[in-house]
Design an enzyme around this catalytic site. Structure first.
Site, PDB file in Angstrom:
ATOM      1  N   LYS A   3      -2.350   6.419   1.545  1.00 23.22           N
ATOM      2  CA  LYS A   3      -2.164   6.921   3.065  1.00 23.22           C
ATOM      3  C   LYS A   3      -1.177   8.062   3.172  1.00 23.22           C
ATOM      4  CE  LYS A   3      -2.768   4.298   7.406  1.00 23.22           C
ATOM      5  NZ  LYS A   3      -4.211   4.297   7.372  1.00 23.22           N
TER       6      LYS A   3
ATOM      7  N   ARG B 231       0.886  -1.197  -0.001  1.00 22.57           N
ATOM      8  CA  ARG B 231       0.161   0.036  -0.011  1.00 22.57           C
ATOM      9  C   ARG B 231       1.071   1.273   0.107  1.00 22.57           C
ATOM     10  NH1 ARG B 231      -4.571  -0.098   4.371  1.00 22.57           N
ATOM     11  NH2 ARG B 231      -2.707   0.572   5.870  1.00 22.57           N
TER      12      ARG B 231
ATOM     13  N   GLU C  50     -16.176   6.683   4.905  1.00 22.57           N
ATOM     14  CA  GLU C  50     -15.351   6.290   6.070  1.00 22.57           C
ATOM     15  C   GLU C  50     -15.809   6.591   7.294  1.00 22.57           C
ATOM     16  OE1 GLU C  50     -11.743   5.119   5.907  1.00 22.57           O
ATOM     17  OE2 GLU C  50     -11.128   5.673   3.704  1.00 22.57           O
TER      18      GLU C  50
HETATM   19  C1  LIG Z   1      -5.220   3.516   7.840  1.00 20.50           C
HETATM   20  C2  LIG Z   1      -6.566   3.987   7.461  1.00 20.50           C
HETATM   21  C3  LIG Z   1      -7.662   2.761   7.520  1.00 20.50           C
HETATM   22  C4  LIG Z   1      -7.276   1.511   7.895  1.00 20.50           C
HETATM   23  O1  LIG Z   1      -6.555   0.682   7.265  1.00 20.50           O
HETATM   24  P1  LIG Z   1      -6.083  -0.653   8.020  1.00 20.50           P
HETATM   25  O2  LIG Z   1      -5.200  -1.186   6.756  1.00 20.50           O
HETATM   26  O3  LIG Z   1      -6.934  -1.629   8.175  1.00 20.50           O
HETATM   27  O4  LIG Z   1      -5.188  -0.120   9.074  1.00 20.50           O
HETATM   28  C5  LIG Z   1      -8.835   3.155   7.025  1.00 20.50           C
HETATM   29  N1  LIG Z   1      -9.303   4.338   6.566  1.00 20.50           N
HETATM   30  C6  LIG Z   1      -8.072   5.518   6.602  1.00 20.50           C
HETATM   31  C7  LIG Z   1      -8.774   6.724   6.111  1.00 20.50           C
HETATM   32  C8  LIG Z   1      -7.233   4.989   6.869  1.00 20.50           C
HETATM   33  O5  LIG Z   1      -5.874   5.922   7.159  1.00 20.50           O
END
Ligand SMILES: *Cc1c(COP(=O)(O)O)cnc(C)c1O
Length: 344
Positions: free
Chosen positions: A186, A84, A222
């Site tokens: 991210k 990712r 989200e």
């Molecule tokens: C990190 C994150 C998640 C969760 O992702 P995981 O891989 O399950 O930790 C969900 N939404 C957002 C906006 C994030 O930054």
């Protein structure tokens, strides 16, 4: 000051930074990564022109190290985090930090700080935060010439106060990300953009904000910085939103897999309208930090929708939580490749 593991009350940990002895750092210059290594300095020095400071050219990751019943330490799907981060690097024109090197660096930092991996049974874990940032002399809006990759760790308890107790969320008008923007990556800018929404939710005594899709303001996207899961009233189907501006949660895809292959449910990534919540008997927020956090209710304008119960966790949410955390802490057999041992 560096924490002393002997004085930590593991049960009382929140989601906070604690300075630990070691972190990993590597540098990209002249088109290549150096070998990198452990360092004790928690501070970073960089040129004032660094693109991360002005233009947000940087990405981060979040994963955890878990202590098992036998005292061993293990990781949950770190290859997924590494991949990712490569995706985010592509979006922001940064070099990849290779997957194998990423996992190796995570292991090095965890081993170096292993006294801070919380004991089995406390529910606490060692949170691992990798970052990849553009640094070096620069002033124009353009990709950096140099990059720093760093991983630090800190012991954490539950992200939402109360852990597996249901909490409430507030639907906000703000958008977190645009459909063709950086919602899938991210990257820091998304989270700077979310601070005001989070503050608004907290001021009204909600756990966090719920974002609707940026195009129609109709479909759930989200839950703060976690993904949304909802179980239909007949208990047969797990649904989760589909949108190009959602961050693809590893916890979500793991939950979908487990719901389908272990719990025998149907799963669907689809539009979930904020007006159709009556379809669902239970709902939860999921993520590495949030784990599976049951949602008591959602406030949308004047309407307050309660899912299962304001105080109690629904049975399917509970089952999925037990299964996922059972795998993460080594009590339940994991699907092939999900668990990476660090120490035994
Ligand atoms: C990190 C994150 C998640 C969760 O992702 P995981 O891989 O399950 O930790 C969900 N939404 C957002 C906006 C994030 O930054």
């Amino acid at each position: 000051m560096i924490a002393d593991p002997k004085t930590i009350d593991w049960q009382a940990l929140g989601f906070n930074y604690m300075q630990l002895p070691y972190r990993f750092e590597a540098h990209w210059r002249d088109g290549a990564w150096d070998k990198g290594g452990l360092t004790q300095d928690p501070n970073m020095t960089m040129n004032e022109g660094s693109p991360i400071l002005h233009y947000g050219q940087g990405a981060f990751e979040g994963l955890k190290a878990y202590r098992t019943k036998t005292g061993a330490i293990q990781l949950f799907r770190p290859d997924q985090n590494a991949q990712r981060m490569e995706h985010a690097a592509d979006r922001l024109l940064m070099p990849h930090y290779p997957v194998a090197d990423f996992i190796d660096a995570v292991k090095q930092v965890v081993i170096a700080n292993q006294d801070f991996v919380p004991p089995y049974g406390t529910g606490a874990t060692l949170y691992i935060r990798p970052i990849l940032i553009g640094v070096g002399e620069n002033i124009g809006v353009e990709p950096a010439q140099e990059y720093t990759f760093r991983i630090f760790v800190t012991p954490v308890g539950p992200y939402f106060k109360g852990g597996l107790t249901p909490t409430n969320f507030l639907v906000v008008d703000y958008d977190r990300a645009a459909h063709n923007g950086t919602g899938q990556s991210k990257v820091g800018g998304n989270y700077a953009a979310s601070l005001l929404a989070g503050k608004t939710a907290h001021e009204h005594h909600f756990s966090d904000a719920i974002y609707l899709d940026p195009r129609h303001h109709k479909y759930i996207e989200e839950v703060g910085s976690a993904n949304f899961l909802a179980f239909t009233k007949d208990g047969k189907t797990l649904k989760t939103p589909k949108s190009p501006s959602i961050l693809p949660s590893i916890t979500k895809y793991s939950s979908l897999y487990l719901a389908e292959h272990v719990l025998g449910m149907k799963t669907e990534e689809t539009h979930i309208s904020i007006d159709d919540l009556d379809e669902f008997g239970e709902a939860a927020a999921c993520g590495t930090a949030a784990v599976i956090s049951p949602i008591a209710g959602i406030q949308y304008g004047d309407h307050y929708h309660v899912f299962y119960d304001e105080k109690k966790v629904g049975p399917i949410t509970h089952k999925l939580y037990d299964l996922l955390t059972g795998i993460q802490f080594g009590d339940v057999q994991a699907p092939k490749g999900w668990i990476v041992p660090v120490t035994d």
